[in-house]
Design a protein around this motif. Structure first.
Motif, PDB file in Angstrom:
ATOM      1  N   ALA A  52      49.160   8.130  31.619  1.00 45.55           N
ATOM      2  CA  ALA A  52      48.193   7.036  31.754  1.00 45.55           C
ATOM      3  C   ALA A  52      48.457   5.936  30.733  1.00 45.55           C
ATOM      4  CB  ALA A  52      46.776   7.578  31.590  1.00 45.55           C
ATOM      5  N   PHE A  53      48.797   6.336  29.511  1.00 37.67           N
ATOM      6  CA  PHE A  53      49.042   5.361  28.447  1.00 37.67           C
ATOM      7  C   PHE A  53      50.234   4.472  28.803  1.00 37.67           C
ATOM      8  CE2 PHE A  53      50.734   3.953  24.365  1.00 37.67           C
ATOM      9  CZ  PHE A  53      49.597   3.594  23.660  1.00 37.67           C
ATOM     10  N   LEU A  54      51.301   5.086  29.305  1.00 43.04           N
ATOM     11  CA  LEU A  54      52.497   4.308  29.609  1.00 43.04           C
ATOM     12  C   LEU A  54      52.370   3.518  30.909  1.00 43.04           C
ATOM     13  CD1 LEU A  54      55.137   6.813  28.329  1.00 43.04           C
ATOM     14  CD2 LEU A  54      54.572   4.593  27.348  1.00 43.04           C
ATOM     15  N   ALA A  55      51.470   3.933  31.786  1.00 42.92           N
ATOM     16  CA  ALA A  55      51.178   3.104  32.957  1.00 42.92           C
ATOM     17  C   ALA A  55      50.530   1.797  32.521  1.00 42.92           C
ATOM     18  CB  ALA A  55      50.266   3.857  33.926  1.00 42.92           C
ATOM     19  N   ALA A  56      49.712   1.870  31.466  1.00 39.03           N
ATOM     20  CA  ALA A  56      49.047   0.668  30.948  1.00 39.03           C
ATOM     21  C   ALA A  56      49.928  -0.115  29.980  1.00 39.03           C
ATOM     22  CB  ALA A  56      47.749   1.061  30.249  1.00 39.03           C
ATOM     23  N   PHE A  57      50.701   0.611  29.178  1.00 28.49           N
ATOM     24  CA  PHE A  57      51.522  -0.014  28.138  1.00 28.49           C
ATOM     25  C   PHE A  57      52.957   0.483  28.266  1.00 28.49           C
ATOM     26  CE2 PHE A  57      47.273   0.822  26.058  1.00 28.49           C
ATOM     27  CZ  PHE A  57      46.763  -0.450  26.324  1.00 28.49           C
ATOM     28  N   PRO A  58      53.712  -0.019  29.230  1.00 28.13           N
ATOM     29  CA  PRO A  58      55.049   0.523  29.504  1.00 28.13           C
ATOM     30  C   PRO A  58      56.106   0.149  28.481  1.00 28.13           C
ATOM     31  CG  PRO A  58      54.587  -1.336  30.938  1.00 28.13           C
ATOM     32  CD  PRO A  58      53.310  -1.029  30.217  1.00 28.13           C
ATOM     33  N   ASP A  59      55.770  -0.762  27.577  1.00 30.16           N
ATOM     34  CA  ASP A  59      56.738  -1.188  26.569  1.00 30.16           C
ATOM     35  C   ASP A  59      55.985  -1.674  25.339  1.00 30.16           C
ATOM     36  OD1 ASP A  59      55.811  -3.795  27.257  1.00 30.16           O
ATOM     37  OD2 ASP A  59      57.335  -3.934  28.811  1.00 30.16           O
ATOM     38  N   PRO A  60      56.692  -1.885  24.231  1.00 31.01           N
ATOM     39  CA  PRO A  60      56.004  -2.341  23.023  1.00 31.01           C
ATOM     40  C   PRO A  60      55.273  -3.667  23.206  1.00 31.01           C
ATOM     41  CG  PRO A  60      58.168  -1.491  22.454  1.00 31.01           C
ATOM     42  CD  PRO A  60      58.111  -1.541  23.945  1.00 31.01           C
ATOM     43  N   ALA A  61      55.830  -4.575  23.990  1.00 28.69           N
ATOM     44  CA  ALA A  61      55.205  -5.882  24.165  1.00 28.69           C
ATOM     45  C   ALA A  61      53.821  -5.766  24.789  1.00 28.69           C
ATOM     46  CB  ALA A  61      56.104  -6.789  25.010  1.00 28.69           C
ATOM     47  N   SER A  62      53.681  -4.921  25.802  1.00 28.07           N
ATOM     48  CA  SER A  62      52.381  -4.781  26.459  1.00 28.07           C
ATOM     49  C   SER A  62      51.362  -4.119  25.543  1.00 28.07           C
ATOM     50  CB  SER A  62      52.526  -3.995  27.762  1.00 28.07           C
ATOM     51  OG  SER A  62      53.124  -2.733  27.531  1.00 28.07           O
ATOM     52  N   CYS A  63      51.802  -3.189  24.711  1.00 33.43           N
ATOM     53  CA  CYS A  63      50.897  -2.549  23.763  1.00 33.43           C
ATOM     54  C   CYS A  63      50.489  -3.527  22.667  1.00 33.43           C
ATOM     55  CB  CYS A  63      51.551  -1.308  23.164  1.00 33.43           C
ATOM     56  SG  CYS A  63      50.459  -0.320  22.128  1.00 33.43           S
ATOM     57  N   ALA A  64      51.445  -4.292  22.167  1.00 32.84           N
ATOM     58  CA  ALA A  64      51.150  -5.268  21.119  1.00 32.84           C
ATOM     59  C   ALA A  64      50.186  -6.341  21.607  1.00 32.84           C
ATOM     60  CB  ALA A  64      52.450  -5.909  20.633  1.00 32.84           C
ATOM     61  N   ALA A  65      50.269  -6.703  22.891  1.00 31.55           N
ATOM     62  CA  ALA A  65      49.417  -7.754  23.447  1.00 31.55           C
ATOM     63  C   ALA A  65      47.996  -7.270  23.729  1.00 31.55           C
ATOM     64  CB  ALA A  65      50.036  -8.293  24.730  1.00 31.55           C
ATOM     65  N   ALA A  66      47.805  -5.967  23.808  1.00 33.58           N
ATOM     66  CA  ALA A  66      46.482  -5.411  24.106  1.00 33.58           C
ATOM     67  C   ALA A  66      45.621  -5.394  22.851  1.00 33.58           C
ATOM     68  CB  ALA A  66      46.635  -3.986  24.646  1.00 33.58           C
ATOM     69  N   SER A  67      44.312  -5.364  23.049  1.00 31.45           N
ATOM     70  CA  SER A  67      43.421  -5.193  21.908  1.00 31.45           C
ATOM     71  C   SER A  67      43.507  -3.759  21.409  1.00 31.45           C
ATOM     72  CB  SER A  67      41.980  -5.513  22.303  1.00 31.45           C
ATOM     73  OG  SER A  67      41.456  -4.491  23.140  1.00 31.45           O
TER      74      SER A  67
END
Length: 275
Positions: A52-67
Motif C-alpha cells: 500500500a505504501f509503495l502504491a502511494a509513494f512509488p519513488d522518493p520524489a512522490s514521498c518527498a512531495a507528500a505531507s
C-alpha cells in the motif's frame, strides 16, 4: 562464521528460500521501504503495508512531495512512526542531493536519516547486488553460535564479511537470513541446520549461556505492547489519522513525546498530524 562452507549453506537454503515480495524487486527505494518497515515488525504485517505504501509513494520524489501526515497515515499499523518520519526525510534528501535515486555507496547511505549499518548494507546487497554482508538479529545469532562466543558489532561484521561468496551477495544474505529466521531461532532446530557439525556451540552440546544472548544485533524480548507507552502513542496516532482531536483527550506526557518527535502538532487546544 569461520569454517562455514558457503556451498553447503546455499545448497540448503536456495530451494527453501521464502517467497517474499521484496525479493522479486531490485529498486533501491522499494528495498529501503521494506527494510525500514521490517525493523521490529513481523513479515506478515509488513507485506500489505509495504504494498500500500509503495502504491502511494512509488519513488522518493512522490514521498518527498507528500505531507508527513499523509505518510504517517499510511504507516499506521506498523508502529514506531519515527521510522516513517525518517523515511520521508531521507526521500527529500535523495531528491535534493542524489538526483532522486538512493546512493550505492555505504558512507552516503549511512549519512541518511534512520539508516544504520544493517539497513545501508541491505540496500547495497538487495538492491545493488553488492557482495557485502548484512548482520541482523537472525544472522547475528548464527554468527555467535557458530563462533561459540559473544560478539561485538565489529567482530560480528568482520565474521560475516569473511564468508560472502564472490558474486553471490544477494543470494547469500537472503539464505542466511532465512536460516536464522526458520532454524537458528532463539530455541534452535539444530537437527535441521546445515551448520550443525561446524557450529561450535552445537558441537559443544549447546551449553549455557547461549553465546547469542547479548551478542551484537541480537534483540531482547520486547516488553508487552498492552498498557505500554507504545500502545498509548499508537492510540494517539490512530485517532489523528481521521482528523484533529482535543489535546485534553490524551495523556500529556505521551503527547509531549510525540510533539518532540515531530509526529504531532498542537494548534491551540487541538492536535493534528503534521503537514
Amino acid at each position: 562464521m569461520s569454517g562455514v562452507d558457503p556451498v553447503a549453506v546455499l545448497a540448503w537454503g536456495v530451494p527453501r528460500m521464502r517467497d517474499l515480495p521484496w525479493r522479486r524487486d531490485r529498486d533501491p527505494w522499494r528495498i529501503l521501504a521494506a527494510e525500514v518497515m521490517l525493523q521490529q515488525t513481523r513479515v506478515d504485517r509488513v507485506i500489505p503495508k509495504w504494498q500500500a505504501f509503495l502504491a502511494a509513494f512509488p519513488d522518493p520524489a512522490s514521498c518527498a512531495a507528500a505531507s508527513l501526515g499523509d505518510v504517517l497515515r499510511l504507516w499506521h499499523g506498523l508502529g514506531y512512526p519515527r521510522r516513517a518520519r525518517n523515511l520521508r526525510t531521507t526521500a527529500t534528501i535523495v531528491v535534493d542531493e542524489h538526483a532522486g535515486r538512493l546512493p550505492n555507496d555505504l558512507d552516503a547511505l549511512l549519512a541518511l536519516p534512520g539508516i544504520g549499518p544493517y539497513t545501508a548494507r541491505a540496500v547495497l546487497a538487495f538492491a545493488y547486488e553488492r557482495d557485502v554482508a548484512v548482520v541482523d538479529t537472525n544472522i547475528a545469532r548464527i554468527l555467535a553460535r557458530t563462533a561459540g562466543e559473544r560478539l561485538t558489532p565489529k567482530r560480528a561484521q568482520a565474521l560475516a564479511d569473511d564468508v560472502v561468496p564472490v558474486g553471490e551477495g544477494w543470494t547469500w544474505n537472503q539464505v542466511v537470513m532465512d536460516l536464522g529466521a526458520l532454524v537458528c531461532r532463539p530455541t534452535p532446530h539444530c537437527d535441521e541446520c546445515p551448520l550443525a557439525t561446524s557450529c561450535s556451540w552445537n558441537v559443544a552440546g549447546r551449553p549455557d549461556p547461549d553465546p547469542a544472548v547479548g551478542s551484537a544485533g541480537v534483540s531482547t524480548k520486547q516488553a508487552p505492547f498492552e498498557g505500554s507507552d507504545r500502545q498509548r502513542r499508537d492510540m494517539v496516532m490512530a485517532a489523528l489519522g481521521s482528523g484533529s482531536r482535543l489535546a485534553a483527550d490524551f495523556d500529556a506526557e505521551i503527547l509531549a513525546g510525540l510533539v518532540a518527535d515531530g509526529l504531532v502538532v498542537v494548534d491551540g487546544i487541538r492536535l493534528t498530524l503534521p503537514d
